[in-house]
Write a protein that holds these residues in place. Structure first.
Motif, PDB file in Angstrom:
ATOM      1  N   ALA A 100       0.834  -1.195   0.000  1.00 58.10           N
ATOM      2  CA  ALA A 100       0.000   0.000   0.000  1.00 58.10           C
ATOM      3  C   ALA A 100       0.873   1.251   0.000  1.00 58.10           C
ATOM      4  O   ALA A 100       1.827   1.366   0.774  1.00 58.10           O
ATOM      5  N   LEU A 101       0.536   2.166  -0.904  1.00 58.82           N
ATOM      6  CA  LEU A 101       1.226   3.449  -1.025  1.00 58.82           C
ATOM      7  C   LEU A 101       0.188   4.548  -1.103  1.00 58.82           C
ATOM      8  O   LEU A 101      -0.923   4.335  -1.614  1.00 58.82           O
ATOM      9  N   VAL A 102       0.552   5.745  -0.626  1.00 58.67           N
ATOM     10  CA  VAL A 102      -0.322   6.900  -0.801  1.00 58.67           C
ATOM     11  C   VAL A 102      -0.457   7.133  -2.302  1.00 58.67           C
ATOM     12  O   VAL A 102       0.529   7.133  -3.037  1.00 58.67           O
ATOM     13  N   ARG A 103      -1.687   7.290  -2.760  1.00 59.35           N
ATOM     14  CA  ARG A 103      -1.949   7.416  -4.196  1.00 59.35           C
ATOM     15  C   ARG A 103      -1.246   8.622  -4.797  1.00 59.35           C
ATOM     16  O   ARG A 103      -0.643   8.540  -5.862  1.00 59.35           O
ATOM     17  N   SER A 104      -1.318   9.756  -4.148  1.00 58.02           N
ATOM     18  CA  SER A 104      -0.756  10.970  -4.726  1.00 58.02           C
ATOM     19  C   SER A 104      -0.178  11.840  -3.615  1.00 58.02           C
ATOM     20  O   SER A 104      -0.856  12.741  -3.117  1.00 58.02           O
ATOM     21  N   SER A 105       1.065  11.557  -3.229  1.00 62.11           N
ATOM     22  CA  SER A 105       1.690  12.348  -2.168  1.00 62.11           C
ATOM     23  C   SER A 105       2.323  13.601  -2.769  1.00 62.11           C
ATOM     24  O   SER A 105       2.755  13.597  -3.921  1.00 62.11           O
ATOM     25  N   PRO A 106       2.363  14.691  -2.001  1.00 62.89           N
ATOM     26  CA  PRO A 106       3.006  15.908  -2.492  1.00 62.89           C
ATOM     27  C   PRO A 106       4.448  15.629  -2.908  1.00 62.89           C
ATOM     28  O   PRO A 106       5.129  14.799  -2.297  1.00 62.89           O
ATOM     29  N   GLY A 107       4.902  16.315  -3.928  1.00 65.36           N
ATOM     30  CA  GLY A 107       6.236  16.083  -4.481  1.00 65.36           C
ATOM     31  C   GLY A 107       7.370  16.255  -3.495  1.00 65.36           C
ATOM     32  O   GLY A 107       8.420  15.626  -3.630  1.00 65.36           O
ATOM     33  N   GLU A 108       7.172  17.083  -2.475  1.00 68.77           N
ATOM     34  CA  GLU A 108       8.242  17.299  -1.497  1.00 68.77           C
ATOM     35  C   GLU A 108       8.298  16.209  -0.426  1.00 68.77           C
ATOM     36  O   GLU A 108       9.224  16.162   0.362  1.00 68.77           O
ATOM     37  N   TRP A 109       7.309  15.312  -0.413  1.00 63.92           N
ATOM     38  CA  TRP A 109       7.339  14.203   0.530  1.00 63.92           C
ATOM     39  C   TRP A 109       8.261  13.107  -0.002  1.00 63.92           C
ATOM     40  O   TRP A 109       8.229  12.762  -1.177  1.00 63.92           O
ATOM     41  N   LYS A 110       9.053  12.556   0.871  1.00 61.43           N
ATOM     42  CA  LYS A 110       9.936  11.431   0.536  1.00 61.43           C
ATOM     43  C   LYS A 110       9.367  10.163   1.157  1.00 61.43           C
ATOM     44  O   LYS A 110       8.768  10.184   2.221  1.00 61.43           O
ATOM     45  N   ARG A 111       9.582   9.031   0.463  1.00 63.47           N
ATOM     46  CA  ARG A 111       9.141   7.724   0.964  1.00 63.47           C
ATOM     47  C   ARG A 111      10.341   6.965   1.505  1.00 63.47           C
ATOM     48  O   ARG A 111      11.374   6.871   0.845  1.00 63.47           O
TER      49      ARG A 111
END
Length: 166
Positions: A27-38
């Motif tokens: 499971a991943l966040v569908r659309s995370s803000p570009g400044e967020w890192k995984r």
């Protein structure tokens, strides 16, 4: 204490390597803000990868965690079990919201939250404390726990099960 006798070579597994070892969708966040890192974390039992946690951070700020779990095989001598209460307690501590360690789960408010899994909204039981929420959804044998600040819940709770690239 957990001990691993294998030498650590300093190399962290890639997202693809974690997905290959897990053998199930993550499971991943569908659309995370570009400044967020995984950041990918792994937990196992008896050498079997049971949980993949994806931590989302912006700079040094923790934004949320999406945990995907699968059951340990019947032959495992130990199990691994995650709950929204446990995940919320860890999140609150790691995010610096709790300054003195984990909070007892009895301090959590019981509520409901919406988690969107693969485009399907699900109204599920949740726990909350300190402006953060944790909720669990299941799909077959997989369990997904979403945990994070209420301010980011609309983003964090819209998750997709990503299958490993062929």
């Amino acid at each position: 204490m957990i001990r691993n006798d294998q030498p650590f070579d300093g190399r962290l597994p890639t997202e693809e390597e974690v997905a290959a070892e897990f053998e199930e969708p993550i499971a991943l966040v569908r659309s995370s803000p570009g400044e967020w890192k995984r950041l990918f974390g792994r937990q196992g039992a008896d050498g079997f990868l049971c949980h993949v946690g994806v931590t989302y951070a912006e700079g040094r700020e923790l934004r949320g965690v999406v945990q995907t779990s699968r059951p340990a095989p019947p032959a495992a001598t130990s199990g691994s079990f995650l709950t929204p209460e446990g995940e919320l307690s860890v999140f609150l501590t790691n995010a610096g919201i709790l300054r003195h360690g984990a909070v007892d789960g009895s301090a959590f408010a019981t509520t409901r939250a919406t988690v969107v899994l693969d485009g399907q909204p699900q109204d599920v039981p949740a726990v909350s404390h300190g402006g953060c929420t944790s909720a669990e959804v299941t799909r077959g044998a997989l369990t997904v726990i979403v945990t994070g600040p209420d301010a980011y819940w609309d983003v964090l709770s819209d998750v997709m099960l990503r299958r490993r690239a062929a």
